[in-house]
Each structure stands twice: as structure tokens, then as C-alpha cells.
Design an enzyme around this catalytic site. Structure first.
Site, PDB file in Angstrom:
ATOM      1  N   GLY A   1       1.388   2.351   5.010  1.00  0.00           N
ATOM      2  CA  GLY A   1       0.464   1.679   5.752  1.00  0.00           C
ATOM      3  C   GLY A   1       0.633   1.511   7.180  1.00  0.00           C
ATOM      4  N   ASP A   2       2.084   1.529   7.487  1.00  0.00           N
ATOM      5  CA  ASP A   2       2.507   1.444   8.885  1.00  0.00           C
ATOM      6  C   ASP A   2       1.887   2.894   9.629  1.00  0.00           C
ATOM      7  OD1 ASP A   2       4.395   0.454  11.001  1.00  0.00           O
ATOM      8  OD2 ASP A   2       5.380   2.368  10.657  1.00  0.00           O
TER       9      ASP A   2
END
Length: 133
Positions: free
Chosen positions: A22-23
Site C-alpha cells: 500500500g505504501d
């Protein structure tokens, strides 16, 4: 290219793995947004991107969109927020860092589920919340 091995399901992955993915998804979305806004100098792009990707901004974005999340998404957020991660950066406290991890876990989960429209929608909500500070 397959996103995961056939026997892996995003809901079975550790929260920190989801946050890791997700980062990257969030960072890329922010970079695309900023280039789309007309930023073309790399130093300025970096300074602007930091405003969106720092833990405090991500935590604020998560608070702003919690009422827009499904129960399934909230469950991922709770898992991400409660994950035991490393030391937060100097610029963030532990609460901000955990909420930022929760947002990243949600984006990683949705990305691996193949829900790209929902990823774009959530990133859009996040950008709006951060701009409105």
C-alpha cells in the site's frame, strides 16, 4: 503478471505486508497526482509529495474517510492499525504512524484484491482531506 501466488489471498497476508504494498501504491498515486497538477521540477515534486505521504497527513486522511469505508475495509484498517511495526519516523508519533500504516494496509489490500477503482477513490478522498487542512 499475477499479483499473488495462486494459493495466497490478500486477507491472509500479514498487515505489514499489505502496508508495504500500500505504501508503494499510495506513493505512486501521489506522484501521478502532483505531476498532473503541473509540478515538473523534481525538488519541488519531492517537497510537495512529503505533504501527502508523511504519517500525520495519512492519519488525517484516514480519519476523514472512515465513514466511507465498508465493514470489510474497516476490518483491514483495524488490523493495520494494530500491527506491531517498527519505530516511527522522528516526524511522527506512534499514533499517527499506526494510522498511516492502517491506511497503507487498506490500499495494499484493495490493490491486491484488484479493486483499482476503489483504490483511486480512497486516494482521491485522502488528497481532498489533506488539501483541506
Amino acid at each position: 503478471m499475477d499479483k499473488l501466488a495462486k494459493n495466497q489471498k490478500p486477507e491472509e497476508l500479514p498487515s505489514l505486508v499489505l502496508a508495504y504494498i500500500g505504501d508503494a501504491v499510495y506513493e505512486l498515486a501521489i506522484r501521478q497526482f502532483l505531476v498532473g497538477q503541473g509540478f515538473t521540477k523534481v525538488n519541488r515534486l519531492h517537497r510537495e509529495a512529503v505533504k501527502y505521504v508523511r504519517a500525520g497527513a495519512q492519519a488525517k486522511a484516514l480519519f476523514a474517510l472512515e465513514d466511507k469505508l465498508s465493514e470489510e475495509e474497516m476490518a483491514v484498517v483495524r488490523r493495520g492499525r494494530n500491527a506491531k511495526s517498527g519505530t516511527p519516523p522522528r516526524s511522527a508519533d506512534i499514533v499517527e504512524y499506526r494510522h498511516a500504516t492502517a491506511l497503507e494496509a487498506l490500499l495494499g489490500y484493495l490493490y491486491l484484491q484488484g479493486k483499482q477503482d476503489r483504490v483511486r477513490e480512497i486516494v482521491g478522498f485522502a488528497i481532498e482531506a489533506i488539501i483541506q487542512r
